[in-house]
Design a protein around this motif. Structure first.
Motif, PDB file in Angstrom:
ATOM      1  N   ALA A   1     -23.715   4.184 -12.703  1.00 48.44           N
ATOM      2  CA  ALA A   1     -23.105   5.487 -12.975  1.00 48.44           C
ATOM      3  C   ALA A   1     -24.174   6.569 -13.109  1.00 48.44           C
ATOM      4  CB  ALA A   1     -22.273   5.411 -14.252  1.00 48.44           C
ATOM      5  N   ILE A   2     -25.302   6.207 -13.697  1.00 47.39           N
ATOM      6  CA  ILE A   2     -26.392   7.174 -13.859  1.00 47.39           C
ATOM      7  C   ILE A   2     -26.975   7.558 -12.501  1.00 47.39           C
ATOM      8  CG2 ILE A   2     -28.778   7.360 -14.703  1.00 47.39           C
ATOM      9  CD1 ILE A   2     -27.755   5.874 -17.238  1.00 47.39           C
ATOM     10  N   GLU A   3     -27.159   6.578 -11.633  1.00 47.31           N
ATOM     11  CA  GLU A   3     -27.658   6.873 -10.285  1.00 47.31           C
ATOM     12  C   GLU A   3     -26.683   7.781  -9.533  1.00 47.31           C
ATOM     13  OE1 GLU A   3     -30.365   3.123  -8.884  1.00 47.31           O
ATOM     14  OE2 GLU A   3     -28.195   2.788  -8.935  1.00 47.31           O
ATOM     15  N   LYS A   4     -25.392   7.548  -9.731  1.00 47.99           N
ATOM     16  CA  LYS A   4     -24.372   8.313  -9.008  1.00 47.99           C
ATOM     17  C   LYS A   4     -24.349   9.774  -9.425  1.00 47.99           C
ATOM     18  CE  LYS A   4     -19.501   8.011  -7.635  1.00 47.99           C
ATOM     19  NZ  LYS A   4     -18.230   7.263  -7.821  1.00 47.99           N
ATOM     20  N   ILE A   5     -24.685  10.061 -10.688  1.00 49.12           N
ATOM     21  CA  ILE A   5     -24.656  11.440 -11.183  1.00 49.12           C
ATOM     22  C   ILE A   5     -25.572  12.336 -10.353  1.00 49.12           C
ATOM     23  CG2 ILE A   5     -25.393  12.917 -13.105  1.00 49.12           C
ATOM     24  CD1 ILE A   5     -22.678  11.732 -13.547  1.00 49.12           C
ATOM     25  N   ALA A   6     -26.756  11.835 -10.029  1.00 54.03           N
ATOM     26  CA  ALA A   6     -27.695  12.636  -9.236  1.00 54.03           C
ATOM     27  C   ALA A   6     -27.145  12.940  -7.857  1.00 54.03           C
ATOM     28  CB  ALA A   6     -29.034  11.911  -9.122  1.00 54.03           C
ATOM     29  N   GLU A   7     -26.273  12.068  -7.345  1.00 53.89           N
ATOM     30  CA  GLU A   7     -25.671  12.270  -6.019  1.00 53.89           C
ATOM     31  C   GLU A   7     -24.465  13.190  -6.082  1.00 53.89           C
ATOM     32  OE1 GLU A   7     -24.643   8.435  -4.584  1.00 53.89           O
ATOM     33  OE2 GLU A   7     -26.666   7.600  -4.779  1.00 53.89           O
ATOM     34  N   THR A   8     -23.633  13.016  -7.121  1.00 59.21           N
ATOM     35  CA  THR A   8     -22.381  13.766  -7.196  1.00 59.21           C
ATOM     36  C   THR A   8     -22.521  15.123  -7.865  1.00 59.21           C
ATOM     37  OG1 THR A   8     -21.784  12.636  -9.261  1.00 59.21           O
ATOM     38  CG2 THR A   8     -21.002  11.658  -7.199  1.00 59.21           C
ATOM     39  N   MET A   9     -23.551  15.294  -8.707  1.00 65.26           N
ATOM     40  CA  MET A   9     -23.755  16.569  -9.401  1.00 65.26           C
ATOM     41  C   MET A   9     -25.205  17.035  -9.268  1.00 65.26           C
ATOM     42  SD  MET A   9     -21.731  15.954 -12.995  1.00 65.26           S
ATOM     43  CE  MET A   9     -20.031  15.379 -13.069  1.00 65.26           C
ATOM     44  N   PRO A  10     -25.726  17.132  -8.058  1.00 65.49           N
ATOM     45  CA  PRO A  10     -27.151  17.463  -7.898  1.00 65.49           C
ATOM     46  C   PRO A  10     -27.529  18.841  -8.420  1.00 65.49           C
ATOM     47  CG  PRO A  10     -26.021  17.628  -5.801  1.00 65.49           C
ATOM     48  CD  PRO A  10     -25.053  16.993  -6.750  1.00 65.49           C
TER      49      PRO A  10
ATOM     50  N   GLY B   1     -30.342  16.839  -9.548  1.00 62.23           N
ATOM     51  CA  GLY B   1     -30.855  16.433  -8.240  1.00 62.23           C
ATOM     52  C   GLY B   1     -32.351  16.640  -8.092  1.00 62.23           C
ATOM     53  N   GLU B   2     -32.883  17.662  -8.753  1.00 68.24           N
ATOM     54  CA  GLU B   2     -34.325  17.922  -8.695  1.00 68.24           C
ATOM     55  C   GLU B   2     -35.078  17.103  -9.735  1.00 68.24           C
ATOM     56  OE1 GLU B   2     -35.576  22.035  -8.356  1.00 68.24           O
ATOM     57  OE2 GLU B   2     -33.564  22.595  -7.671  1.00 68.24           O
ATOM     58  N   VAL B   3     -34.457  16.887 -10.884  1.00 66.07           N
ATOM     59  CA  VAL B   3     -35.096  16.099 -11.938  1.00 66.07           C
ATOM     60  C   VAL B   3     -35.491  14.720 -11.416  1.00 66.07           C
ATOM     61  CG1 VAL B   3     -34.636  14.830 -14.076  1.00 66.07           C
ATOM     62  CG2 VAL B   3     -34.101  17.261 -13.940  1.00 66.07           C
TER      63      VAL B   3
END
Length: 297
Positions: A234-243, A197-199
């Motif tokens: 899917a890559i965009e979603k990772i930052a939302e689901t696993m911040p 999420g910070e990256v």
């Protein structure tokens, strides 16, 4: 069922714990301090909002896999061949072997060592170790496996243990999709020691990730692999689901260990060179992560 986990890291411990709490006889092969804690207290399965101790058997020796009906092979990609040679004397032709590893060629490499088929598994779970005998679950947990004569047995064993499993005719493509996700996030999280999420809040980071992904897709196409689904979505979603999740590469470097970067961005660089496909972004991410490994070595 008697189940062994070769490589009792965060992934192996999570799935081993889930199977043990469902009533299976689970042995985890791991480091001495970890094994000692599990044999003394049980394996602490930590969901954040709830925790429970699960009874498992810990062992520091690969001989601990002897007699297992199913082996979850969860070692780092760098250790696949060596660990495969260690367990080879203790398995039979009927032993179901699953490769729950990052990268796209581990099942093939392990099968070559063992002399029998290995089922490739794509792992979608966020976990970390909270200390010896303590595994933390941060989210997800589903698996995608390749088709084989043993796939139904795997499904029948894992699903009742609350481990979602999908059998895919394009497991190779699914492995590539997972590796591309890792190529986008792992090095950046490792180099900065920041969670996803910070990256992604960094200046220009999305552009760097997009470039890395485009290179990966070009290499996949050159290898004749069809990558399923909306990879970038899917890559965009990772930052939302696993911040709050740190990549496995970041966790390795934080512990002063060598990472699997040679089998992620490094793999793309090597394959790209073979195919004549330029991979400058993956080259940079690989090189910078290797420099970080030098710092912690």
């Amino acid at each position: 069922m008697k189940i062994a986990v070769m490589g009792a890291g965060a992934v192996g411990c999570y799935y081993g714990a889930m199977l043990a709490r469902a009533g299976h006889d689970v042995t985890l092969i791991g480091r001495p301090s970890h094994v000692e804690a599990m044999n003394r207290d049980g394996l602490l399965l930590d969901f954040g909002a709830s925790q429970e101790y699960v009874t498992v058997t810990g062992n520091t020796d690969a001989a601990g896999v002897a007699g297992a009906d199913m082996i979850l092979f969860c070692v780092k990609s760098t250790d696949t061949v060596e660990a495969g040679e260690q367990i080879k004397p203790f398995i039979s032709a009927n032993t179901i072997v699953l490769s729950l590893q990052n990268g796209v060629d581990n099942a093939e490499r392990l099968g070559g060592v063992l002399g029998q088929p290995v089922i490739p598994v794509v792992v979608y779970v966020a976990t970390s170790m909270g200390g010896p005998g303590h595994v933390k679950h941060h989210g997800r947990g589903e698996l995608v496996i390749g088709p084989s004569a043993q796939s139904q047995t795997v499904v029948d064993t894992l699903v009742p243990a609350k481990i979602p499993v999908e059998v895919s005719d394009n497991a190779e493509g699914a492995l590539w999709a997972k590796m591309i996700l890792n190529c986008a996030y792992n090095a950046l999280s490792a180099i900065t020691q920041l969670p996803y999420g910070e990256v992604v809040q960094g200046v220009g980071v999305w552009d760097v990730m997009r470039n890395a992904v485009d290179e990966c897709l070009a290499v996949a196409k050159g290898c004749g692999v069809t990558v399923p689904g909306d990879v970038w979505g899917a890559i965009e979603k990772i930052a939302e689901t696993m911040p709050g999740q740190f990549s496995s590469t970041a966790q390795d470097l934080a512990r002063g260990k060598a990472s699997e970067i040679d089998f992620l961005n490094g793999y793309i660089v090597r394959k790209g060179a073979e195919l004549g496909i330029a991979t400058p972004t993956n080259l940079a991410l690989h090189a910078l992560t290797k420099l970080q490994e030098t710092k912690v070595a």
